[in-house]
Write a protein that holds these residues in place. Structure first.
Motif: not given
Length: 144
Positions: A117, A111, A131
């Motif tokens: 990510l 994360s 995202r």
């Protein structure tokens, strides 16, 4: 064995094998069909065109109107668009507006900030997944 071909304009190519038991012969046939369906990726190597196996590609990126394919040891210019790469193989997945990643070459996900990510690829390189594409990529990796 019966072979039937149905033409349906606009439909996605789909091959369905119906059998009483999915024995080794049927599995072998399915594997060969899958191998036949995988296209190669054309890249420029000087004055020549080189064809890369899709599994060799880590990701592709669009930079200033040009597309580039990244492997573990080289960067190749290509005339393919990111959309073409994405539709070429189930393994390629959009991870940002300007990048398509090969899901088979992702080793780790972590994360990041604001729902993003960070993907670590097979060569250790890290790429950012926006995202907007984070949830679909998580789903594809966990359910694919």
């Amino acid at each position: 064995m019966k072979v039937t071909i149905e033409e349906m304009p606009g439909a996605e190519l789909e091959i369905i094998l119906r059998c009483p038991v999915a024995d080794e012969r049927v599995r072998s046939l399915a594997a060969r069909l899958t191998a036949l369906s995988e296209e190669r990726i054309a890249v420029r190597a000087g004055e020549e065109i080189q064809l890369l196996e899709p599994d060799k590609v880590l990701y592709a990126e669009a930079v200033e109107g040009s597309a580039f394919v990244y492997t573990e040891d080289a960067v190749w210019p290509t005339r393919l668009t990111l959309s073409e790469m994405e539709s070429m193989s189930e393994g390629f997945f959009r991870c940002s507006k300007s990048m398509v990643v090969n899901l088979r070459r992702i080793e780790r996900l972590r994360s990041g900030l604001n729902g993003r990510l960070i993907a670590t690829l097979a060569n250790g390189e890290k790429i950012l997944i926006s995202r907007h594409y984070a949830a679909p990529i998580r789903w594809a990796l966990l359910n694919g």
